[in-house]
Scaffold this motif. Structure first.
Motif, short mmCIF file in Angstrom:
data_model
loop_
_atom_site.label_atom_id
_atom_site.label_comp_id
_atom_site.label_asym_id
_atom_site.label_seq_id
_atom_site.Cartn_x
_atom_site.Cartn_y
_atom_site.Cartn_z
N LYS A 178 9.28 -34.59 26.16
CA LYS A 178 9.74 -35.36 27.31
C LYS A 178 10.51 -34.48 28.29
CE LYS A 178 12.47 -39.44 28.60
NZ LYS A 178 13.29 -38.71 29.57
N ASP A 179 11.37 -33.60 27.76
CA ASP A 179 12.08 -32.66 28.63
C ASP A 179 11.10 -31.84 29.46
OD1 ASP A 179 14.50 -33.48 27.59
OD2 ASP A 179 14.78 -31.71 26.32
N ALA A 180 10.04 -31.38 28.83
CA ALA A 180 9.07 -30.56 29.55
C ALA A 180 8.39 -31.35 30.65
CB ALA A 180 8.04 -30.01 28.57
N VAL A 181 8.04 -32.60 30.36
CA VAL A 181 7.44 -33.45 31.40
C VAL A 181 8.41 -33.66 32.55
CG1 VAL A 181 6.63 -35.80 31.88
CG2 VAL A 181 5.85 -34.60 29.82
N ASP A 182 9.67 -33.96 32.21
CA ASP A 182 10.68 -34.19 33.25
C ASP A 182 10.94 -32.93 34.07
OD1 ASP A 182 10.89 -36.77 32.33
OD2 ASP A 182 12.77 -36.44 31.22
N CYS A 183 11.01 -31.78 33.42
CA CYS A 183 11.23 -30.52 34.13
C CYS A 183 10.08 -30.23 35.09
CB CYS A 183 11.39 -29.37 33.16
SG CYS A 183 12.98 -29.27 32.35
N ARG A 184 8.87 -30.43 34.61
CA ARG A 184 7.71 -30.13 35.47
C ARG A 184 7.63 -31.12 36.63
NH1 ARG A 184 5.74 -28.43 30.18
NH2 ARG A 184 5.50 -26.16 30.32
N ALA A 185 8.05 -32.36 36.39
CA ALA A 185 8.10 -33.31 37.50
C ALA A 185 9.14 -32.90 38.53
CB ALA A 185 8.41 -34.71 36.96
N ARG A 186 10.32 -32.47 38.06
CA ARG A 186 11.36 -31.99 38.98
C ARG A 186 10.90 -30.76 39.74
NH1 ARG A 186 16.65 -31.99 38.34
NH2 ARG A 186 16.51 -31.00 40.37
N ALA B 116 20.81 -28.92 31.42
CA ALA B 116 19.36 -28.73 31.40
C ALA B 116 18.86 -29.03 32.80
CB ALA B 116 18.68 -29.66 30.39
N PRO B 117 17.73 -28.47 33.21
CA PRO B 117 17.29 -28.67 34.59
C PRO B 117 17.14 -30.12 34.99
CG PRO B 117 16.03 -26.91 33.56
CD PRO B 117 16.86 -27.54 32.48
N GLN B 118 16.70 -30.98 34.05
CA GLN B 118 16.49 -32.39 34.40
C GLN B 118 17.80 -33.16 34.53
OE1 GLN B 118 15.65 -30.93 31.57
NE2 GLN B 118 16.07 -32.23 29.79
N ARG B 119 18.92 -32.52 34.17
CA ARG B 119 20.23 -33.17 34.28
C ARG B 119 21.07 -32.59 35.40
NH1 ARG B 119 20.57 -31.79 28.19
NH2 ARG B 119 19.02 -33.23 27.35
N CYS B 120 20.48 -31.69 36.19
CA CYS B 120 21.20 -31.00 37.26
C CYS B 120 20.40 -31.04 38.55
CB CYS B 120 21.46 -29.54 36.89
SG CYS B 120 22.39 -29.29 35.37
N SER B 121 21.09 -31.26 39.65
CA SER B 121 20.42 -31.21 40.96
C SER B 121 20.09 -29.77 41.31
CB SER B 121 21.31 -31.81 42.03
OG SER B 121 22.43 -30.95 42.27
N ASP B 122 19.15 -29.59 42.23
CA ASP B 122 18.84 -28.25 42.72
C ASP B 122 20.07 -27.60 43.33
OD1 ASP B 122 16.30 -28.86 41.89
OD2 ASP B 122 15.33 -28.44 43.82
N ASP B 123 20.89 -28.40 44.03
CA ASP B 123 22.09 -27.84 44.66
C ASP B 123 23.05 -27.29 43.61
OD1 ASP B 123 21.22 -28.37 47.21
OD2 ASP B 123 22.37 -30.24 47.43
N LEU B 124 23.19 -28.01 42.49
CA LEU B 124 24.07 -27.51 41.43
C LEU B 124 23.50 -26.23 40.83
CD1 LEU B 124 26.50 -27.72 39.58
CD2 LEU B 124 25.19 -29.25 38.10
N LEU B 125 22.19 -26.22 40.56
CA LEU B 125 21.59 -25.03 39.95
C LEU B 125 21.67 -23.83 40.89
CD1 LEU B 125 18.48 -26.72 38.29
CD2 LEU B 125 20.57 -25.93 37.16
N ARG B 126 21.42 -24.03 42.18
CA ARG B 126 21.57 -22.92 43.15
C ARG B 126 23.01 -22.45 43.20
NH1 ARG B 126 18.52 -26.35 46.59
NH2 ARG B 126 16.32 -25.72 46.72
N GLY B 127 23.94 -23.40 43.17
CA GLY B 127 25.35 -23.03 43.21
C GLY B 127 25.77 -22.24 42.00
N VAL B 128 25.29 -22.63 40.82
CA VAL B 128 25.58 -21.88 39.59
C VAL B 128 25.03 -20.47 39.69
CG1 VAL B 128 24.94 -21.71 37.15
CG2 VAL B 128 25.81 -23.87 38.06
N ALA B 129 23.79 -20.34 40.18
CA ALA B 129 23.19 -19.02 40.31
C ALA B 129 24.00 -18.13 41.24
CB ALA B 129 21.75 -19.15 40.82
N ALA B 130 24.46 -18.69 42.37
CA ALA B 130 25.24 -17.91 43.33
C ALA B 130 26.57 -17.48 42.73
CB ALA B 130 25.45 -18.72 44.60
N LEU B 131 27.24 -18.39 42.02
CA LEU B 131 28.52 -18.06 41.41
C LEU B 131 28.36 -16.99 40.33
CD1 LEU B 131 30.15 -21.59 41.09
CD2 LEU B 131 30.98 -19.69 42.51
#
Length: 415
Positions: A222-230, A190-205
Motif C-alpha cells: 500500500k505504501d508503494a501504491v501511495d508513493c507512486r500516486a504522490r 515517509a513520503p506519503q505522510r509528508c508534503s513536497d514542501d516539507l520534503l524539499r525543506g528537509v533536503a535544503a536544511l
C-alpha cells in the motif's frame, strides 16, 4: 583511554574479509585498532574468543520499547493505530530516558554499539530530541537521532500533525544548535505522510547543515501504491531524488517494494537501503530485494526496527533473519550469503589499524561453535550463536559489556 591487548584470538577482520584468522593479537589504544608495541596494555586472554566488528543497528524507534507485543495479528497501518494509541507519541523526558536505557541494554547484549533512532514524538520538539540524545549517551551507545517529521494526516493516526512551517522550524532549530550526546539528523516519516514542501525543506536544511536524512520508503504494498500516486506515476526513488532526498547522506528504511530500476537509482546516488527483516515478518510487509540491491551496488545495512514491531533490539537475531528471510520467497540466486549479511549488519566496518575499536567477542567454547571447522565459523555465528555466547562488547575501545555484565552505570539496575 587505556590500552587493551586481546591475545591469541580468532579474528574476523570484517568488511569484505570474513575468513577467520587464528592466534591473532589485537591491540586497542586511544579508541582505535593500533599497531606497534603493547607495553602498558591490559592483556585479555583471548584464545577462546572470536573477535569481529560490532553490530550497527541502522533503524529503530526507541519509544516503542515501552509498548511491545501489541496488535500481533495486524498489518502496518492497523498496528500503528494500536501501538501509539496511549501516549507513546508524547512521552515525558523521564519515560524517554527509560525507553532508551532499556534499548541500550538490549542493544549491547545483542552486540550493537551504534544505533539510528528514527525518533517519533508529536509534535516534534528540540526538548524531546535532547532527552533522547542524553539517554543514549548515558547508556553508552553511539546514537544517531533522526527526529521524525510529517505534516500530512494519516488514517491510522488520531493526532493532528504540525504544519509544514512548524515542522521545518523545529528541524532548523535542531540542526542549528544540536543537543549533545548524539548525532542529530532529520527523519521524514515517509513520503506519503509528508508534503513536497516539507520534503524539499528537509533536503535544503540537510544540505545547509551537513546532516543525514532517514525515512521509511515503500515498506508495504500500500505504501508503494501511495508513493507512486504522490509521485504522479513516477518511481518513488526518482521523485525523492527530484526533491533533493538522495545521496550518501540519505537512508531509506525497508524498501520492500522497490523494483530494479529504483534500486539502480539508489546505487547511482549512493543512497543507503536499510533492511528490517523481523518487522517485515511481524507486520506481513514482504521480503525486501536485498541480494538484488547488493548486486546493483546499493549500500545495504540492517536494522532491528522498533521494539514494538520486532519485538526486540537484538542485532544478532536481526542479522540471522536478514540472511534467512529471502529464502522464504525469493529465488535461490537472491539469497544473501553469510559474509554479505555480516557486512551489512556491521556497517561495513573493518578491524584494521586506525579504525574505530568497535569490537565484540564471542566465546568459542559455546555449544554454537562446538566442533566447528574454520570455514564454518561465520555460519555458526549467524545461525547458532546466541546473546548468551557474547562475552565482551567494546565501543571505541571501552567495555560496554565485560564478561557478560553490562558496564555503564545507568544500566546496572536494569534486568
Amino acid at each position: 583511554m587505556s590500552a587493551l591487548l586481546f591475545k591469541g584470538a580468532t579474528l574476523l577482520r570484517g568488511g569484505d574479509d570474513w575468513a577467520p584468522v587464528a592466534d591473532v593479537d589485537l591491540l586497542l589504544r586511544d579508541g582505535v585498532v593500533a599497531e606497534g608495541p603493547a607495553e602498558g596494555a591490559e592483556v585479555v586472554e583471548a584464545t577462546h574468543l572470536l573477535l569481529l566488528p560490532a553490530f550497527v543497528n541502522a533503524h529503530t524507534h526507541s519509544p516503542e520499547a515501552l509498548a511491545r507485543g501489541r496488535a500481533p495479528m495486524a498489518r502496518l497501518d492497523d498496528w500503528l493505530a494500536v501501538e501509539y494509541a496511549d501516549g507513546q507519541d508524547a512521552l515525558p523526558a523521564a519515560r524517554i530516558r527509560q525507553a532508551i536505557l532499556i534499548s541500550c541494554a538490549e542493544a549491547i547484549r545483542g552486540g550493537a554499539v551504534q544505533v539510528t533512532d528514527h525518533f517519533r514524538q508529536i509534535p516534534p520538539s528540540v526538548e524531546s530530541v535532547a532527552a533522547a540524545a542524553s539517554a543514549w549517551a548515558e547508556g553508552g551507545i553511539r546514537a544517531r537521532v533522526a527526529m521524525m517529521l510529517r505534516d500530512l494526516p494519516s488514517p491510522s493516526a488520531s493526532f493532528t500533525p504540525p504544519s509544514t512551517a512548524e515542522a521545518l522550524a523545529v528541524a532548523e532549530a535542531l540542526l542549528r544548535d544540536p543537543p549533545p550526546g548524539a548525532s542529530v539528523g532529520l527523519g521524514p516519516s515517509a513520503p506519503q505522510r509528508c508534503s513536497d514542501d516539507l520534503l524539499r525543506g528537509v533536503a535544503a536544511l540537510a544540505e545547509r547543515h551537513g546532516a543525514f536524512v532517514h525515512l521509511h520508503l515503500c515498506e508495504t504494498a500500500k505504501d508503494a501504491v501511495d508513493c507512486r500516486a504522490r509521485a504522479g506515476g513516477d518511481d518513488p526513488v526518482a521523485w525523492l531524488e527530484g526533491l533533493g532526498l538522495a545521496g550518501a547522506h540519505v537512508e531509506y528504511a525497508h524498501c520492500v517494494h522497490l523494483v530494479d530500476a529504483e534500486l539502480d537509482r539508489m546505487a547511482a546516488r549512493g543512497t543507503t537501503m536499510v533492511h528490517n527483516p523481523l518487522a517485515n515478518l511481524r507486520l506481513g510487509s514482504g521480503i525486501a530485494p536485498v541480494a538484488r540491491g547488493l548486486a546493483r551496488g546499493v549500500r545495504l545495512r540492517v536494522g532491528s526496527d522498533g521494539p514494538g514491531s520486532n519485538d526486540t533490539q537484538d542485532m544478532l537475531e536481526a542479522a540471522k533473519f536478514a540472511m534467512l528471510l529471502p529464502r522464504a520467497g525469493r529465488p535461490d540466486a537472491e539469497w544473501p550469503t553469510p559474509a554479505q549479511t555480516l557486512s551489512m549488519a556491521t556497517g561495513g566496518h573493518r578491524l584494521v589499524p586506525g579504525a574505530r575499536a568497535d569490537v565484540i567477542a564471542f566465546d568459542l567454547r559455546a555449544a554454537a561453535f562446538a566442533g566447528a571447522k574454520p570455514d564454518e565459523i561465520v555460519t555458526r555465528l549467524l545461525l547458532a550463536a546466541r546473546p548468551r555466547d557474547l562475552r565482551h562488547v567494546l565501543r571505541d575501545g571501552d567495555f560496554l559489556m565485560r564478561d557478560g555484565a553490562l558496564v555503564p552505570s545507568a544500566l546496572a539496575a536494569l534486568p
